[in-house]
Design a protein around this motif. Structure first.
Motif, mmCIF file in Angstrom:
data_model
loop_
_atom_site.group_PDB
_atom_site.id
_atom_site.type_symbol
_atom_site.label_atom_id
_atom_site.label_comp_id
_atom_site.label_asym_id
_atom_site.label_seq_id
_atom_site.Cartn_x
_atom_site.Cartn_y
_atom_site.Cartn_z
ATOM 1 N N SER A 1 0.831 -1.192 0.000
ATOM 2 C CA SER A 1 0.000 0.000 0.000
ATOM 3 C C SER A 1 0.870 1.248 0.000
ATOM 4 O O SER A 1 1.950 1.256 0.582
ATOM 5 C CB SER A 1 -0.904 0.039 1.229
ATOM 6 O OG SER A 1 -1.786 -1.054 1.228
ATOM 7 N N ASP B 1 -6.342 -2.196 3.981
ATOM 8 C CA ASP B 1 -5.391 -1.167 4.395
ATOM 9 C C ASP B 1 -5.973 0.241 4.399
ATOM 10 O O ASP B 1 -5.345 1.169 4.909
ATOM 11 C CB ASP B 1 -4.163 -1.168 3.481
ATOM 12 C CG ASP B 1 -3.330 -2.427 3.638
ATOM 13 O OD1 ASP B 1 -3.513 -3.139 4.637
ATOM 14 O OD2 ASP B 1 -2.499 -2.687 2.760
ATOM 15 N N CYS C 1 -3.932 0.562 -2.614
ATOM 16 C CA CYS C 1 -3.810 -0.312 -1.459
ATOM 17 C C CYS C 1 -4.748 -1.500 -1.559
ATOM 18 O O CYS C 1 -5.668 -1.527 -2.351
ATOM 19 C CB CYS C 1 -4.097 0.454 -0.180
ATOM 20 S SG CYS C 1 -5.779 1.083 -0.059
ATOM 21 N N TRP D 1 -3.821 7.110 -3.590
ATOM 22 C CA TRP D 1 -3.420 5.916 -2.873
ATOM 23 C C TRP D 1 -3.678 4.695 -3.723
ATOM 24 O O TRP D 1 -4.480 4.701 -4.648
ATOM 25 C CB TRP D 1 -4.138 5.780 -1.534
ATOM 26 C CG TRP D 1 -5.629 5.738 -1.637
ATOM 27 C CD1 TRP D 1 -6.400 4.623 -1.838
ATOM 28 C CD2 TRP D 1 -6.523 6.831 -1.566
ATOM 29 N NE1 TRP D 1 -7.724 4.968 -1.891
ATOM 30 C CE2 TRP D 1 -7.825 6.329 -1.721
ATOM 31 C CE3 TRP D 1 -6.356 8.194 -1.387
ATOM 32 C CZ2 TRP D 1 -8.941 7.152 -1.719
ATOM 33 C CZ3 TRP D 1 -7.471 9.002 -1.373
ATOM 34 C CH2 TRP D 1 -8.739 8.470 -1.532
#
Length: 92
Positions: free
Chosen positions: A49, A72, A68, A66
């Motif tokens: 992640s 997470d 992930c 992000w």
């Protein structure tokens, strides 16, 4: 049958122009080093992640990105919250 003149599905993506033509300084070098370290870890399969918070050069725009595993997400949000509080405290 020829597909001459037909779209191939490939698209050319143009990159935005540079923000400013500045000479690299310690802050820019630091950002590049951090990103390169993360890329190295990702290429080696050592990350699952990543969360990134970006602030534009003029300080007006803040973006988050992000990638992930589903489990997470909560952890990343918590870490970003702690980081935000630490950064705000450091400004004072």
């Amino acid at each position: 049958m020829s597909n001459q003149g037909q779209p191939t599905g490939a698209e050319v993506i143009t990159f935005p122009p540079r923000v400013a033509s500045t000479t690299p300084d310690a802050d820019i070098a630091s950002m590049i080093e951090v990103l390169q370290d993360q890329l190295t870890l990702a290429r080696e399969g050592k990350l699952r992640s990543v969360a990134v918070v970006s602030v534009s050069a003029d300080g007006e725009a803040i973006g988050t990105q992000w990638s992930c595993k589903g489990a997470d997400v909560t952890g990343l949000i918590g870490k970003l919250t702690v980081l935000t509080h630490d950064l705000m405290a450091a400004r004072r």
